[in-house]
Write a protein that holds these residues in place. Structure first.
Motif, PDB file in Angstrom:
ATOM      1  N   SER A  75      12.538  -6.031  23.468  1.00  0.00           N
ATOM      2  CA  SER A  75      11.563  -7.132  23.490  1.00  0.00           C
ATOM      3  C   SER A  75      10.374  -6.830  22.586  1.00  0.00           C
ATOM      4  O   SER A  75       9.861  -7.718  21.894  1.00  0.00           O
ATOM      5  CB  SER A  75      11.077  -7.384  24.922  1.00  0.00           C
ATOM      6  N   THR A  76       9.944  -5.582  22.572  1.00  0.00           N
ATOM      7  CA  THR A  76       8.799  -5.198  21.745  1.00  0.00           C
ATOM      8  C   THR A  76       9.120  -5.322  20.267  1.00  0.00           C
ATOM      9  O   THR A  76       8.280  -5.759  19.469  1.00  0.00           O
ATOM     10  CB  THR A  76       8.367  -3.762  22.080  1.00  0.00           C
ATOM     11  N   LEU A  77      10.337  -4.968  19.871  1.00  0.00           N
ATOM     12  CA  LEU A  77      10.736  -5.121  18.471  1.00  0.00           C
ATOM     13  C   LEU A  77      10.703  -6.600  18.076  1.00  0.00           C
ATOM     14  O   LEU A  77      10.196  -6.952  16.999  1.00  0.00           O
ATOM     15  CB  LEU A  77      12.130  -4.545  18.248  1.00  0.00           C
ATOM     16  N   LEU A  78      11.217  -7.454  18.948  1.00  0.00           N
ATOM     17  CA  LEU A  78      11.204  -8.893  18.662  1.00  0.00           C
ATOM     18  C   LEU A  78       9.767  -9.405  18.532  1.00  0.00           C
ATOM     19  O   LEU A  78       9.460 -10.223  17.656  1.00  0.00           O
ATOM     20  CB  LEU A  78      11.933  -9.662  19.760  1.00  0.00           C
ATOM     21  N   LYS A  79       8.883  -8.926  19.383  1.00  0.00           N
ATOM     22  CA  LYS A  79       7.476  -9.359  19.334  1.00  0.00           C
ATOM     23  C   LYS A  79       6.791  -8.862  18.064  1.00  0.00           C
ATOM     24  O   LYS A  79       5.938  -9.550  17.502  1.00  0.00           O
ATOM     25  CB  LYS A  79       6.730  -8.871  20.581  1.00  0.00           C
TER      26      LYS A  79
ATOM     27  N   LEU B 270       3.603 -11.051  17.418  1.00  0.00           N
ATOM     28  CA  LEU B 270       2.928 -11.180  18.715  1.00  0.00           C
ATOM     29  C   LEU B 270       2.282  -9.870  19.159  1.00  0.00           C
ATOM     30  O   LEU B 270       1.368  -9.870  19.979  1.00  0.00           O
ATOM     31  CB  LEU B 270       3.924 -11.661  19.778  1.00  0.00           C
ATOM     32  N   VAL B 271       2.784  -8.737  18.657  1.00  0.00           N
ATOM     33  CA  VAL B 271       2.136  -7.438  18.827  1.00  0.00           C
ATOM     34  C   VAL B 271       2.145  -6.766  17.460  1.00  0.00           C
ATOM     35  O   VAL B 271       2.955  -7.118  16.590  1.00  0.00           O
ATOM     36  CB  VAL B 271       2.835  -6.554  19.883  1.00  0.00           C
ATOM     37  N   TYR B 272       1.267  -5.783  17.282  1.00  0.00           N
ATOM     38  CA  TYR B 272       1.092  -5.192  15.957  1.00  0.00           C
ATOM     39  C   TYR B 272       1.453  -3.703  15.972  1.00  0.00           C
ATOM     40  O   TYR B 272       1.091  -2.975  16.907  1.00  0.00           O
ATOM     41  CB  TYR B 272      -0.362  -5.343  15.489  1.00  0.00           C
ATOM     42  N   PRO B 273       2.135  -3.224  14.924  1.00  0.00           N
ATOM     43  CA  PRO B 273       2.499  -1.803  14.855  1.00  0.00           C
ATOM     44  C   PRO B 273       1.274  -0.929  14.620  1.00  0.00           C
ATOM     45  O   PRO B 273       0.257  -1.384  14.083  1.00  0.00           O
ATOM     46  CB  PRO B 273       3.460  -1.742  13.668  1.00  0.00           C
ATOM     47  N   SER B 274       1.387   0.336  15.005  1.00  0.00           N
ATOM     48  CA  SER B 274       0.289   1.282  14.766  1.00  0.00           C
ATOM     49  C   SER B 274       0.385   1.885  13.371  1.00  0.00           C
ATOM     50  O   SER B 274      -0.611   2.375  12.836  1.00  0.00           O
ATOM     51  CB  SER B 274       0.310   2.397  15.825  1.00  0.00           C
ATOM     52  N   ALA B 275       1.578   1.868  12.778  1.00  0.00           N
ATOM     53  CA  ALA B 275       1.768   2.371  11.419  1.00  0.00           C
ATOM     54  C   ALA B 275       3.067   1.802  10.865  1.00  0.00           C
ATOM     55  O   ALA B 275       3.911   1.309  11.607  1.00  0.00           O
ATOM     56  CB  ALA B 275       1.797   3.900  11.402  1.00  0.00           C
ATOM     57  N   GLY B 276       3.218   1.882   9.540  1.00  0.00           N
ATOM     58  CA  GLY B 276       4.423   1.378   8.899  1.00  0.00           C
ATOM     59  C   GLY B 276       4.249  -0.054   8.437  1.00  0.00           C
ATOM     60  O   GLY B 276       3.188  -0.671   8.622  1.00  0.00           O
ATOM     61  N   SER B 277       5.301  -0.593   7.838  1.00  0.00           N
ATOM     62  CA  SER B 277       5.220  -1.952   7.299  1.00  0.00           C
ATOM     63  C   SER B 277       6.360  -2.816   7.813  1.00  0.00           C
ATOM     64  O   SER B 277       7.453  -2.319   8.096  1.00  0.00           O
ATOM     65  CB  SER B 277       5.242  -1.928   5.767  1.00  0.00           C
ATOM     66  N   LEU B 278       6.085  -4.114   7.915  1.00  0.00           N
ATOM     67  CA  LEU B 278       7.057  -5.079   8.394  1.00  0.00           C
ATOM     68  C   LEU B 278       6.885  -6.350   7.572  1.00  0.00           C
ATOM     69  O   LEU B 278       5.799  -6.926   7.536  1.00  0.00           O
ATOM     70  CB  LEU B 278       6.817  -5.340   9.890  1.00  0.00           C
ATOM     71  N   GLN B 279       7.951  -6.762   6.895  1.00  0.00           N
ATOM     72  CA  GLN B 279       7.924  -7.979   6.096  1.00  0.00           C
ATOM     73  C   GLN B 279       8.948  -8.975   6.661  1.00  0.00           C
ATOM     74  O   GLN B 279      10.108  -8.616   6.880  1.00  0.00           O
ATOM     75  CB  GLN B 279       8.260  -7.672   4.639  1.00  0.00           C
ATOM     76  N   VAL B 280       8.509 -10.193   6.916  1.00  0.00           N
ATOM     77  CA  VAL B 280       9.378 -11.260   7.417  1.00  0.00           C
ATOM     78  C   VAL B 280       9.252 -12.449   6.479  1.00  0.00           C
ATOM     79  O   VAL B 280       8.161 -13.010   6.328  1.00  0.00           O
ATOM     80  CB  VAL B 280       8.988 -11.669   8.853  1.00  0.00           C
ATOM     81  N   LEU B 281      10.336 -12.809   5.822  1.00  0.00           N
ATOM     82  CA  LEU B 281      10.330 -13.917   4.862  1.00  0.00           C
ATOM     83  C   LEU B 281       9.222 -13.747   3.819  1.00  0.00           C
ATOM     84  O   LEU B 281       8.568 -14.699   3.398  1.00  0.00           O
ATOM     85  CB  LEU B 281      10.161 -15.257   5.594  1.00  0.00           C
TER      86      LEU B 281
ATOM     87  N   HIS C  22       6.371 -12.290   4.234  1.00  0.00           N
ATOM     88  CA  HIS C  22       5.031 -12.302   4.829  1.00  0.00           C
ATOM     89  C   HIS C  22       4.850 -11.090   5.749  1.00  0.00           C
ATOM     90  O   HIS C  22       5.812 -10.543   6.279  1.00  0.00           O
ATOM     91  CB  HIS C  22       4.810 -13.567   5.670  1.00  0.00           C
ATOM     92  N   ASN C  23       3.588 -10.742   5.970  1.00  0.00           N
ATOM     93  CA  ASN C  23       3.235  -9.756   6.982  1.00  0.00           C
ATOM     94  C   ASN C  23       2.957 -10.519   8.280  1.00  0.00           C
ATOM     95  O   ASN C  23       1.964 -11.251   8.362  1.00  0.00           O
ATOM     96  CB  ASN C  23       1.991  -8.976   6.545  1.00  0.00           C
ATOM     97  N   PRO C  24       3.804 -10.370   9.308  1.00  0.00           N
ATOM     98  CA  PRO C  24       3.622 -11.196  10.520  1.00  0.00           C
ATOM     99  C   PRO C  24       2.320 -10.943  11.258  1.00  0.00           C
ATOM    100  O   PRO C  24       1.884 -11.800  12.034  1.00  0.00           O
ATOM    101  CB  PRO C  24       4.846 -10.828  11.378  1.00  0.00           C
ATOM    102  N   THR C  25       1.677  -9.794  11.028  1.00  0.00           N
ATOM    103  CA  THR C  25       0.420  -9.537  11.731  1.00  0.00           C
ATOM    104  C   THR C  25      -0.696 -10.479  11.270  1.00  0.00           C
ATOM    105  O   THR C  25      -1.685 -10.664  11.972  1.00  0.00           O
ATOM    106  CB  THR C  25      -0.051  -8.077  11.526  1.00  0.00           C
ATOM    107  N   LYS C  26      -0.524 -11.098  10.110  1.00  0.00           N
ATOM    108  CA  LYS C  26      -1.549 -12.024   9.603  1.00  0.00           C
ATOM    109  C   LYS C  26      -1.462 -13.400  10.265  1.00  0.00           C
ATOM    110  O   LYS C  26      -2.374 -14.224  10.098  1.00  0.00           O
ATOM    111  CB  LYS C  26      -1.433 -12.157   8.084  1.00  0.00           C
ATOM    112  N   ARG C  27      -0.356 -13.665  10.956  1.00  0.00           N
ATOM    113  CA  ARG C  27      -0.187 -14.903  11.718  1.00  0.00           C
ATOM    114  C   ARG C  27      -0.401 -16.145  10.842  1.00  0.00           C
ATOM    115  O   ARG C  27      -1.043 -17.124  11.259  1.00  0.00           O
ATOM    116  CB  ARG C  27      -1.153 -14.940  12.911  1.00  0.00           C
ATOM    117  N   GLU C  28       0.139 -16.127   9.639  1.00  0.00           N
ATOM    118  CA  GLU C  28      -0.017 -17.255   8.728  1.00  0.00           C
ATOM    119  C   GLU C  28       0.832 -18.437   9.206  1.00  0.00           C
ATOM    120  O   GLU C  28       2.019 -18.271   9.500  1.00  0.00           O
ATOM    121  CB  GLU C  28       0.408 -16.853   7.319  1.00  0.00           C
TER     122      GLU C  28
END
Length: 280
Positions: free
Chosen positions: A42-46, A51-62, A64-70
């Protein structure tokens, strides 16, 4: 579609949930996300949904950086959580309020899904049974026509006929430009639906492979006696259910529950064989 590099995440600093996790997911696939309770499904999906933010590393979705909530990214993500709340309104009001956020929302498709799921649309959403509510949010999520569909335990609360409906609808919902991730601990519910498996274990991705890759590397069968070709076995009525190296290129049907247990019991052995076949 999704690129995860050296992802670290923790709720509790003393025990990181993910440590240097790496994974690549592409469009045109339905991924089954498996793992023991507490493995972080569930945490990986979030994380992917922002919906939650990693403490380190990078995540790109389409891209975009999902932590920016664009909004331009969120409009292309439909997240169907395990725990949810539906308001005390009828479907028509819910759709009127929520559908405009999704530029490709298909009202005709939603009505068809609600009819197929036998949802009482004249009833307030909050007054429906849990199973009806679950089917409603699945139908709404698919009708968004988002490019990324994320489902956390979608078959929980569904009876056997509804699970069959769910598999049929999900199979028809798949398109070449879409990526669907389904997390579940009820692995049998994903039979004949997914075309790739992700398995989380010990803070990382233990397995990320297509069904074709898995069945090319291994054969799944029932035998009366064990021999030295067997990699993993479980006792069954009249013999054993086994996984063996597929040295003779036999055709067999993936047994996800058996694979899940085999990876947890013999991760390095299973993954090394799979990697060898993958790079041939």
């Amino acid at each position: 579609m999704i690129t995860i590099q050296n992802l670290n995440f923790n709720y509790n600093k003393a025990r990181p949930l993910f440590k240097n996790m790496n994974m690549q997911l592409t469009q045109g696939h339905i991924y089954g996300l498996l793992g023991k309770n507490g493995a972080g499904k569930s945490t990986l999906l979030k994380n992917i949904a922002g919906l939650v933010y990693p403490s380190a590393g990078s995540l790109q979705v389409l891209g975009h950086n999902p932590t920016k909530r664009e909004p331009s990214l969120l409009q292309q993500i439909s997240f169907i959580p395990e725990e949810f709340h539906l308001p005390s309104v009828k479907s028509s009001t819910y759709v009127k309020v929520n559908a405009p956020f999704y530029p490709n929302f298909d009202h005709v498709y939603l009505n068809r899904l609600l009819s197929e799921f036998d949802i009482p649309i004249q009833q307030k959403l909050s007054e429906m049974s849990y199973g009806q509510k679950k089917k409603y949010i699945i139908a709404f999520g698919l009708a968004t026509n988002a490019k990324l569909i994320i489902m956390d335990e979608p078959t929980n609360g569904l009876d056997i006929p509804s699970k069959a409906q769910f598999r049929k609808i999900m199979a028809s919902a798949m398109t070449e430009d879409r990526c669907i991730i389904i997390s579940t601990h009820q692995v049998r519910d994903l039979d004949n639906l997914i075309d790739a498996v992700i398995l989380l274990d010990e803070q990382k991705v233990a397995l990320n492979a297509s069904i074709d890759e898995i069945t090319a590397a291994f054969t799944f069968k029932k035998v009366k006696e064990l021999d030295n070709t067997v990699l993993y076995a479980e006792e069954a009525l009249g013999g054993y259910q086994v996984i063996a190296a597929n040295s003779n290129q036999e055709d067999s049907k993936l047994d996800m529950e058996l694979l899940f247990n085999a990876v947890l019991a013999q991760k390095s052995n299973i993954t090394s064989i799979l990697n060898t076949v993958h790079h041939e």
